[in-house]
Scaffold this motif. Structure first.
Motif, PDB file in Angstrom:
ATOM      1  N   LEU A 346      27.728  16.438  54.868  1.00 31.74           N
ATOM      2  CA  LEU A 346      29.079  16.122  55.336  1.00 31.74           C
ATOM      3  C   LEU A 346      29.784  15.163  54.389  1.00 31.74           C
ATOM      4  O   LEU A 346      29.182  14.178  53.923  1.00 31.74           O
ATOM      5  N   ARG A 347      31.048  15.479  54.140  1.00 28.86           N
ATOM      6  CA  ARG A 347      31.898  14.568  53.368  1.00 28.86           C
ATOM      7  C   ARG A 347      32.829  13.854  54.338  1.00 28.86           C
ATOM      8  O   ARG A 347      33.626  14.494  55.049  1.00 28.86           O
ATOM      9  N   LEU A 348      32.725  12.540  54.394  1.00 29.46           N
ATOM     10  CA  LEU A 348      33.590  11.745  55.254  1.00 29.46           C
ATOM     11  C   LEU A 348      34.995  11.675  54.660  1.00 29.46           C
ATOM     12  O   LEU A 348      35.158  11.663  53.440  1.00 29.46           O
ATOM     13  N   ASN A 349      35.984  11.627  55.521  1.00 32.60           N
ATOM     14  CA  ASN A 349      37.371  11.603  55.060  1.00 32.60           C
ATOM     15  C   ASN A 349      37.754  10.269  54.420  1.00 32.60           C
ATOM     16  O   ASN A 349      38.708  10.206  53.634  1.00 32.60           O
ATOM     17  N   GLN A 350      37.017   9.211  54.757  1.00 33.77           N
ATOM     18  CA  GLN A 350      37.289   7.899  54.176  1.00 33.77           C
ATOM     19  C   GLN A 350      35.991   7.271  53.692  1.00 33.77           C
ATOM     20  O   GLN A 350      34.919   7.514  54.252  1.00 33.77           O
ATOM     21  N   ARG A 351      36.109   6.460  52.636  1.00 33.97           N
ATOM     22  CA  ARG A 351      34.931   5.734  52.160  1.00 33.97           C
ATOM     23  C   ARG A 351      34.466   4.766  53.240  1.00 33.97           C
ATOM     24  O   ARG A 351      35.282   4.128  53.925  1.00 33.97           O
ATOM     25  N   THR A 352      33.167   4.668  53.392  1.00 34.06           N
ATOM     26  CA  THR A 352      32.577   3.882  54.475  1.00 34.06           C
ATOM     27  C   THR A 352      31.387   3.106  53.956  1.00 34.06           C
ATOM     28  O   THR A 352      30.675   3.565  53.055  1.00 34.06           O
ATOM     29  N   ASP A 353      31.170   1.939  54.500  1.00 33.84           N
ATOM     30  CA  ASP A 353      29.969   1.163  54.180  1.00 33.84           C
ATOM     31  C   ASP A 353      28.811   1.799  54.944  1.00 33.84           C
ATOM     32  O   ASP A 353      28.520   1.453  56.089  1.00 33.84           O
ATOM     33  N   LEU A 354      28.149   2.754  54.299  1.00 32.04           N
ATOM     34  CA  LEU A 354      27.113   3.522  54.988  1.00 32.04           C
ATOM     35  C   LEU A 354      25.837   2.720  55.194  1.00 32.04           C
ATOM     36  O   LEU A 354      25.055   3.015  56.096  1.00 32.04           O
ATOM     37  N   LYS A 355      25.625   1.721  54.357  1.00 31.24           N
ATOM     38  CA  LYS A 355      24.456   0.872  54.576  1.00 31.24           C
ATOM     39  C   LYS A 355      24.603   0.111  55.889  1.00 31.24           C
ATOM     40  O   LYS A 355      23.665   0.049  56.704  1.00 31.24           O
ATOM     41  N   MET A 356      25.778  -0.437  56.118  1.00 29.01           N
ATOM     42  CA  MET A 356      26.033  -1.141  57.370  1.00 29.01           C
ATOM     43  C   MET A 356      25.968  -0.171  58.549  1.00 29.01           C
ATOM     44  O   MET A 356      25.374  -0.468  59.594  1.00 29.01           O
ATOM     45  N   ALA A 357      26.579   1.003  58.386  1.00 28.14           N
ATOM     46  CA  ALA A 357      26.582   1.983  59.469  1.00 28.14           C
ATOM     47  C   ALA A 357      25.168   2.422  59.818  1.00 28.14           C
ATOM     48  O   ALA A 357      24.818   2.585  61.001  1.00 28.14           O
ATOM     49  N   LEU A 358      24.320   2.615  58.795  1.00 33.74           N
ATOM     50  CA  LEU A 358      22.941   3.027  59.047  1.00 33.74           C
ATOM     51  C   LEU A 358      22.185   1.949  59.817  1.00 33.74           C
ATOM     52  O   LEU A 358      21.440   2.243  60.763  1.00 33.74           O
ATOM     53  N   ASN A 359      22.350   0.707  59.414  1.00 34.42           N
ATOM     54  CA  ASN A 359      21.661  -0.366  60.127  1.00 34.42           C
ATOM     55  C   ASN A 359      22.124  -0.477  61.579  1.00 34.42           C
ATOM     56  O   ASN A 359      21.319  -0.716  62.481  1.00 34.42           O
ATOM     57  N   ARG A 360      23.406  -0.267  61.816  1.00 35.25           N
ATOM     58  CA  ARG A 360      23.901  -0.280  63.189  1.00 35.25           C
ATOM     59  C   ARG A 360      23.322   0.891  63.983  1.00 35.25           C
ATOM     60  O   ARG A 360      22.979   0.754  65.163  1.00 35.25           O
TER      61      ARG A 360
END
Length: 412
Positions: A346-360
């Motif tokens: 999947l390509r997200l429509n906006q850049r995201t802090d995926l490291k933070m999202a994964l930890n959450r």
């Protein structure tokens, strides 16, 4: 990504950065400066906690071994064996390859400890520090891990649903003269793309023009996990006329991954060098596992029934995940429903802090795989995620997939 941001509680090298200033202690080899961990393996270690549902790894579902009746090992398999592998199993592999257009004699086949060992062997044979190696973008992250260790200079070629960028391929072959081109063209990891037949033929024709300096390494672990078509397109190596090649396969996806039995088939006289490298690495692959694989794969009725079962179960899971993505990710991501393999990309429509999202997400009991480690380029993309649909149960897909996109949608 803001480097001053406080690190979440679960720390791991999500975005790979080599450290040339690493202090080498205990007289380590210089290449250890280029040794990176596997992000997928790090997440998998965390997910040994049974309370965490993982969409991160490339794991078969439990259906792959539930009710599986393994043959009882024979005493002869308790002894050391030939480095190249059991002769009967190699002959069986040669027959199976012949059925998909790869005509190769038994003598040109090695039994490996998973197809991952094949990547290690070809890297040892062809990569010197700063040797050029051509790879897809994106590509299999554990291949990048091996190529980095041997200090390859990786040159990338874009890939998509229509296959490999042919203009870029020819440019790379002409200007960089890579030692080899590494491709995973059938239900690719991570993208799920399957190169069309015409693209494969054109790749082969281009490689034949540069046969004097570039070998094709074709990694084909997902061929049997085919949900939409009668047969996947023939391997690229089946179309080559003059270029040398190595074909890597595995039984991990159709039997059980814990057996760690793969195969390496090769054109040319360099099979003898690969055999010696295999001998130096582990003497030989498990004879117990080889015997089990030989007995199971020798039963064509069993193989047919098993593949129909796995394809049916995984197709249901894939379709369910696609439906759930339409419900929960349609406004924040784009994707294509894969025709085979194990993954949604999947390509997200906006850049995201995926490291933070994964930890959450991990704090909420669910894991996904960020996309950055699948790119050889050092830049952080921050817009791609990979989701495995074969491992989670259907109930877990319904319950936990929404959690991932709810968390990603929250942003920082």
């Amino acid at each position: 990504m803001d480097s001053t941001h406080e690190e979440p509680s679960f720390n791991f090298p999500l975005f790979i950065h080599l450290n040339p200033d690493l202090e080498i202690s205990m007289n380590y080899a210089e290449r250890i400066q280029h040794l990176t961990g596997s992000v997928a393996r790090d997440i998998l270690s965390r997910c040994q906690d049974q309370s965490i549902i993982s969409f991160a790894g490339g794991l078969p579902g439990r259906e792959a071994w539930q009710g599986l009746d393994l043959p009882k090992p024979e005493v002869t398999s308790f002894q050391y064996g030939a480095s190249e592998g059991d002769a009967g199993l190699r002959a069986l592999f040669a027959s199976r390859l012949g059925s998909i257009g790869v005509d190769v004699p038994t003598e040109q086949i090695l039994v490996t400890s998973g197809s991952q060992q094949g990547l290690d062997l070809v890297s040892k044979l062809w990569i010197d520090p700063e040797s050029a190696v051509a790879v897809e973008s994106p590509t299999y992250l554990a291949a990048l891990q091996v190529f980095r260790l041997f200090q390859a200079e990786m040159v990338t070629i874009e890939t998509g649903p229509q296959g490999l960028d042919l203009e870029r391929l020819e440019h790379v072959l002409k200007t960089h003269r890579p030692r080899f081109l590494y491709l995973n063209p059938t239900f690719q990891n991570p993208s799920g793309n399957c190169y069309p037949e015409d693209n494969r033929r054109e790749i082969a024709a281009i490689l034949d023009c540069y046969a004097d300096h570039t070998v094709l390494i074709e990694d084909d672990p997902y061929r049997e996990l085919n949900y939409e078509r009668e047969e996947a397109p023939l391997p690229i190596v089946s179309h080559l006329k003059t270029a040398n090649w190595v074909y890597l396969g595995t039984t991990s996806k159709i039997i059980i991954p814990g057996a760690r039995i793969g195969l390496l088939a090769a054109s040319g006289s360099f099979i003898s060098e690969l055999q010696k490298l295999k001998q130096a690495a582990d003497l030989h692959s498990s004879r117990l596992s080889q015997q089990v694989v030989l007995e199971l794969l020798s039963n064509s009725e069993w193989v047919h029934a098993r593949m129909k079962h796995l394809q049916q179960v995984y197709r249901v899971k894939r379709n369910l995940m696609h439906e759930e993505l339409l419900k929960h990710a349609n406004e924040i991501a784009q994707w294509q429903c894969p025709q085979g393999g194990m993954f949604f990309w999947l390509r997200l429509n906006q850049r995201t802090d995926l490291k933070m999202a994964l930890n959450r997400c991990l704090d909420r009991g669910v894991a996904f795989m960020p996309g950055d480690p699948f790119f050889a380029e050092s830049t952080e993309h921050g817009q791609w995620i990979r989701l495995n649909f074969t491992s989670p149960d259907e109930s877990d897909i319904r319950r936990f997939l929404p959690v991932i996109f709810e968390t990603i949608g929250q942003g920082e």
